[in-house]
Write a protein that holds these residues in place. Sequence first.
Motif, mmCIF file in Angstrom:
data_model
loop_
_atom_site.group_PDB
_atom_site.id
_atom_site.type_symbol
_atom_site.label_atom_id
_atom_site.label_comp_id
_atom_site.label_asym_id
_atom_site.label_seq_id
_atom_site.Cartn_x
_atom_site.Cartn_y
_atom_site.Cartn_z
ATOM 1 N N VAL A 113 0.857 -1.189 0.000
ATOM 2 C CA VAL A 113 0.000 0.000 0.000
ATOM 3 C C VAL A 113 0.890 1.236 0.000
ATOM 4 C CG1 VAL A 113 -1.878 -1.178 1.177
ATOM 5 C CG2 VAL A 113 -0.185 0.092 2.526
ATOM 6 N N LYS B 36 -3.797 0.946 -2.996
ATOM 7 C CA LYS B 36 -3.389 -0.441 -2.811
ATOM 8 C C LYS B 36 -2.864 -0.939 -4.155
ATOM 9 C CE LYS B 36 -6.044 -3.018 -0.228
ATOM 10 N NZ LYS B 36 -7.231 -3.736 0.306
ATOM 11 N N SER C 15 -4.068 -1.846 -8.371
ATOM 12 C CA SER C 15 -5.404 -1.263 -8.410
ATOM 13 C C SER C 15 -5.551 -0.516 -9.731
ATOM 14 C CB SER C 15 -5.613 -0.303 -7.228
ATOM 15 O OG SER C 15 -4.715 0.782 -7.310
ATOM 16 N N SER D 91 -3.114 -3.310 4.641
ATOM 17 C CA SER D 91 -4.205 -3.363 3.668
ATOM 18 C C SER D 91 -5.549 -3.136 4.341
ATOM 19 C CB SER D 91 -4.190 -4.721 2.957
ATOM 20 O OG SER D 91 -5.211 -4.793 1.990
ATOM 21 N N ARG D 92 -5.723 -3.704 5.535
ATOM 22 C CA ARG D 92 -6.982 -3.549 6.265
ATOM 23 C C ARG D 92 -7.216 -2.092 6.653
ATOM 24 N NH1 ARG D 92 -9.086 -3.348 11.376
ATOM 25 N NH2 ARG D 92 -7.015 -3.186 12.335
ATOM 26 N N TRP E 252 -5.893 0.591 5.267
ATOM 27 C CA TRP E 252 -6.143 1.380 4.043
ATOM 28 C C TRP E 252 -7.619 1.281 3.643
ATOM 29 C CZ3 TRP E 252 -1.710 2.686 5.404
ATOM 30 C CH2 TRP E 252 -0.866 3.491 4.647
ATOM 31 N N ASP E 253 -8.186 0.081 3.765
ATOM 32 C CA ASP E 253 -9.611 -0.092 3.441
ATOM 33 C C ASP E 253 -10.485 0.775 4.347
ATOM 34 O OD1 ASP E 253 -9.226 -1.898 1.373
ATOM 35 O OD2 ASP E 253 -9.433 -3.667 2.653
ATOM 36 N N MET F 198 -9.915 4.582 3.356
ATOM 37 C CA MET F 198 -10.441 4.897 2.021
ATOM 38 C C MET F 198 -11.969 4.858 2.016
ATOM 39 S SD MET F 198 -7.597 2.970 -0.358
ATOM 40 C CE MET F 198 -8.277 3.510 -1.937
ATOM 41 N N LYS F 199 -12.547 3.972 2.810
ATOM 42 C CA LYS F 199 -14.005 3.957 2.935
ATOM 43 C C LYS F 199 -14.501 5.226 3.605
ATOM 44 C CE LYS F 199 -17.864 1.183 4.681
ATOM 45 N NZ LYS F 199 -18.255 -0.053 5.424
#
Length: 289
Positions: free
Chosen positions: A45, A75, A78, A104-105, A107-108, A111-112
């Motif tokens: 990421v 990420k 993408s 990664s978790r 970043w999710d 970003m959400k």
Amino acid sequence: MLKHSAYGFRHDDHSILTLDSIGWQEIDSHGYNFASDDRPDAGHVIFQYTLSGQGVLEYEQKRIALPQGSGFLLKIPSASRYYYVEQPEPWEVLWINLRGEEASRIWDIVMKQEGPVIWRDPDSPLIQGLWKLLRTVAEDKVTDKYRLSVSVYEWMLTLVRTSQAAGKELTNKSSALIEKAKRLMREQYALPHTLDSIAEHLEINKYHFCRLFQKSEQTSPLAYLRDRRVEAAIALLRTTDLPIQEIGQRCGFESPSYFGKVFRAYMSLTPTEYRLRELEFPYDAIYYE
């Protein structure tokens, strides 16, 4: 004294969060162009923050300007691309790449909450924490993956905490500020607005304003202003006989060359070509909202 530099780390251990690379650099070459789904170094990421100048992020078919105070999260791989475009000053950035499921978790989550582009003051805990990480590597010569993992995780917790705070910012008052800013840019697009002048008009900190605007409109204030200027130029090109240079000036473009460059990026035609070409759909106006 800290200087422009970049550091990479390579580990076979994928069981923990690891620092892949970190750096501070100035970019002034068109060769700086990364398509995220084409990169050979998949599985990490990225966070990249603009200190000065400006870059561009293409994400999910949207073109997003990256001015001072903005940072993007991606990420890899993408469907995205980030790159430098010609401008008066280099694109100066501070960046970090991380590996691991936890990165990664997080970043999710962010970003959400905020989307791929976030806004932070350069004096904010997040950016100051990133400088601290760079100094840990560059000046303190820390390379142990476990020590770095602890420092990186602390920085990511700051990212999550500040993102949650940013998510609570769109109150009725802030929504009214965004509408006031949009009205200013729609009605006075010809004036030489800057982030500082718009924020001063609103009586708000410019970084706070950028963060609110990005969250509300999914674009930056200056990108929104540029859209309005191009819309006005299209209308004048199709409905008047004004000289091209005068149209550019009336629409807020500081020079004919810059007007031509921006117009071509939007329409894939020069202003003259657009005016003379018999278009299949000869609109008198085109809107980018």
